[in-house]
Structures are given as C-alpha cells and as structure tokens.
Design a protein around this motif. Sequence first.
Motif, PDB file in Angstrom:
ATOM      1  N   GLY A   1       0.800  -1.220   0.000  1.00 41.11           N
ATOM      2  CA  GLY A   1       0.000   0.000   0.000  1.00 41.11           C
ATOM      3  C   GLY A   1       0.831   1.268   0.000  1.00 41.11           C
ATOM      4  O   GLY A   1       0.339   2.343   0.315  1.00 41.11           O
ATOM      5  N   ILE A   2       2.095   1.150  -0.356  1.00 39.85           N
ATOM      6  CA  ILE A   2       2.979   2.308  -0.393  1.00 39.85           C
ATOM      7  C   ILE A   2       3.100   2.761  -1.844  1.00 39.85           C
ATOM      8  O   ILE A   2       3.611   2.022  -2.687  1.00 39.85           O
ATOM      9  CB  ILE A   2       4.368   1.956   0.171  1.00 39.85           C
ATOM     10  CG1 ILE A   2       4.248   1.451   1.602  1.00 39.85           C
ATOM     11  CG2 ILE A   2       5.304   3.150   0.077  1.00 39.85           C
ATOM     12  CD1 ILE A   2       5.525   0.855   2.150  1.00 39.85           C
ATOM     13  N   ASP A   3       2.617   3.968  -2.127  1.00 41.33           N
ATOM     14  CA  ASP A   3       2.723   4.501  -3.486  1.00 41.33           C
ATOM     15  C   ASP A   3       2.833   6.021  -3.477  1.00 41.33           C
ATOM     16  O   ASP A   3       2.304   6.706  -4.335  1.00 41.33           O
ATOM     17  CB  ASP A   3       1.548   4.059  -4.344  1.00 41.33           C
ATOM     18  CG  ASP A   3       0.220   4.573  -3.833  1.00 41.33           C
ATOM     19  OD1 ASP A   3       0.180   5.154  -2.740  1.00 41.33           O
ATOM     20  OD2 ASP A   3      -0.790   4.398  -4.540  1.00 41.33           O
ATOM     21  N   TRP A   4       3.567   6.556  -2.516  1.00 41.70           N
ATOM     22  CA  TRP A   4       3.680   7.999  -2.353  1.00 41.70           C
ATOM     23  C   TRP A   4       4.275   8.680  -3.569  1.00 41.70           C
ATOM     24  O   TRP A   4       4.028   9.845  -3.813  1.00 41.70           O
ATOM     25  CB  TRP A   4       4.489   8.348  -1.105  1.00 41.70           C
ATOM     26  CG  TRP A   4       5.788   7.635  -1.031  1.00 41.70           C
ATOM     27  CD1 TRP A   4       6.044   6.486  -0.340  1.00 41.70           C
ATOM     28  CD2 TRP A   4       7.017   7.986  -1.680  1.00 41.70           C
ATOM     29  NE1 TRP A   4       7.344   6.107  -0.505  1.00 41.70           N
ATOM     30  CE2 TRP A   4       7.967   7.009  -1.331  1.00 41.70           C
ATOM     31  CE3 TRP A   4       7.399   9.019  -2.510  1.00 41.70           C
ATOM     32  CZ2 TRP A   4       9.270   7.044  -1.793  1.00 41.70           C
ATOM     33  CZ3 TRP A   4       8.699   9.055  -2.976  1.00 41.70           C
ATOM     34  CH2 TRP A   4       9.620   8.069  -2.611  1.00 41.70           C
ATOM     35  N   TRP A   5       5.080   7.984  -4.348  1.00 46.00           N
ATOM     36  CA  TRP A   5       5.709   8.602  -5.509  1.00 46.00           C
ATOM     37  C   TRP A   5       4.688   9.012  -6.564  1.00 46.00           C
ATOM     38  O   TRP A   5       4.953   9.880  -7.376  1.00 46.00           O
ATOM     39  CB  TRP A   5       6.769   7.682  -6.115  1.00 46.00           C
ATOM     40  CG  TRP A   5       6.219   6.354  -6.517  1.00 46.00           C
ATOM     41  CD1 TRP A   5       5.658   6.026  -7.718  1.00 46.00           C
ATOM     42  CD2 TRP A   5       6.165   5.171  -5.721  1.00 46.00           C
ATOM     43  NE1 TRP A   5       5.258   4.717  -7.709  1.00 46.00           N
ATOM     44  CE2 TRP A   5       5.566   4.172  -6.499  1.00 46.00           C
ATOM     45  CE3 TRP A   5       6.582   4.872  -4.428  1.00 46.00           C
ATOM     46  CZ2 TRP A   5       5.346   2.886  -6.015  1.00 46.00           C
ATOM     47  CZ3 TRP A   5       6.359   3.584  -3.962  1.00 46.00           C
ATOM     48  CH2 TRP A   5       5.760   2.617  -4.743  1.00 46.00           C
ATOM     49  N   LYS A   6       3.489   8.405  -6.537  1.00 44.96           N
ATOM     50  CA  LYS A   6       2.437   8.785  -7.487  1.00 44.96           C
ATOM     51  C   LYS A   6       1.853  10.139  -7.138  1.00 44.96           C
ATOM     52  O   LYS A   6       1.397  10.861  -8.007  1.00 44.96           O
ATOM     53  CB  LYS A   6       1.309   7.764  -7.467  1.00 44.96           C
ATOM     54  CG  LYS A   6       1.640   6.450  -8.084  1.00 44.96           C
ATOM     55  CD  LYS A   6       0.416   5.578  -8.042  1.00 44.96           C
ATOM     56  CE  LYS A   6       0.637   4.243  -8.684  1.00 44.96           C
ATOM     57  NZ  LYS A   6      -0.574   3.408  -8.621  1.00 44.96           N
ATOM     58  N   HIS A   7       1.831  10.477  -5.854  1.00 46.63           N
ATOM     59  CA  HIS A   7       1.153  11.675  -5.380  1.00 46.63           C
ATOM     60  C   HIS A   7       2.099  12.809  -5.026  1.00 46.63           C
ATOM     61  O   HIS A   7       1.652  13.912  -4.760  1.00 46.63           O
ATOM     62  CB  HIS A   7       0.283  11.327  -4.170  1.00 46.63           C
ATOM     63  CG  HIS A   7      -0.586  10.137  -4.419  1.00 46.63           C
ATOM     64  ND1 HIS A   7      -1.650  10.159  -5.291  1.00 46.63           N
ATOM     65  CD2 HIS A   7      -0.530   8.875  -3.937  1.00 46.63           C
ATOM     66  CE1 HIS A   7      -2.212   8.967  -5.324  1.00 46.63           C
ATOM     67  NE2 HIS A   7      -1.559   8.163  -4.511  1.00 46.63           N
ATOM     68  N   ASP A   8       3.391  12.565  -5.010  1.00 39.27           N
ATOM     69  CA  ASP A   8       4.366  13.605  -4.682  1.00 39.27           C
ATOM     70  C   ASP A   8       4.504  14.537  -5.885  1.00 39.27           C
ATOM     71  O   ASP A   8       4.892  14.099  -6.966  1.00 39.27           O
ATOM     72  CB  ASP A   8       5.715  12.967  -4.351  1.00 39.27           C
ATOM     73  CG  ASP A   8       6.736  13.967  -3.851  1.00 39.27           C
ATOM     74  OD1 ASP A   8       6.947  14.992  -4.543  1.00 39.27           O
ATOM     75  OD2 ASP A   8       7.321  13.728  -2.792  1.00 39.27           O
ATOM     76  N   PRO A   9       4.170  15.825  -5.722  1.00 40.10           N
ATOM     77  CA  PRO A   9       4.215  16.744  -6.867  1.00 40.10           C
ATOM     78  C   PRO A   9       5.586  16.836  -7.526  1.00 40.10           C
ATOM     79  O   PRO A   9       5.686  16.947  -8.736  1.00 40.10           O
ATOM     80  CB  PRO A   9       3.826  18.096  -6.264  1.00 40.10           C
ATOM     81  CG  PRO A   9       3.130  17.783  -5.001  1.00 40.10           C
ATOM     82  CD  PRO A   9       3.703  16.491  -4.510  1.00 40.10           C
TER      83      PRO A   9
END
Length: 112
Positions: free
Chosen positions: A73-81
Amino acid sequence: MDTVANRGPVVRPSYGPSSTGHEAANLGDILERVLDRGIVIAGDIRVNLLDIELLTVKLRLVIASVDTARELGIDWWKHDPFLSGRDRELVEENRRLRRRLAAIEDRTANDE
C-alpha cells in the motif's frame, strides 16, 4: 560441479567454508531477496535537556521493490508533486494566488 560439452568439468569458486549447509550468496542474490520481501529499518533520536524534550526525529526506512511496495500500500511517488511532475503546476498556482492576494490587499488598503 557442472560439465560443459567437450571441455570437462566446470569448477565454481567457493567463498569460504559452509558449515551450516547453506550456499554462499552473492550480492545480487541478497539484493534480489531484500527487494522481493522488503526490509524495514526504524529508529528514533531524542534530545533531552534536564528531562525536557528538545528534539525528536523519527526515522523510518523501507527498502523494497516497487511491486512489493505497492502490495504493502505504499505509493507515495504517485502523489508527490515533485516526483510526478506536478511541481510546476503548483508553482504557477502559487504565483497566481500571490498576485490575487496582493490585488486584494491593495484594494483593501485603498478603501481605508
């Protein structure tokens, strides 16, 4: 020991005694296992002076493949501007908002 046609046996190097019965793993094998399963490193740093907490730093490091991270459930790179390319949009939006705010402040100052 393997054999190659017409060349005889192929001897693979040994990297030290293996008393446990496990084969020696090279760096590539270890990295593949770590990325496949993932590894978490966690730690806290606290600075206190006379029982007063001055600073707390919490460190959390997850090393995993992208697929393993997604499964967790780790996908922060998709949402990091910054990483997704949206940072330019945010910079421009910030400029527009600053101009609007300055115009509102000018009107308010002129009305007084």
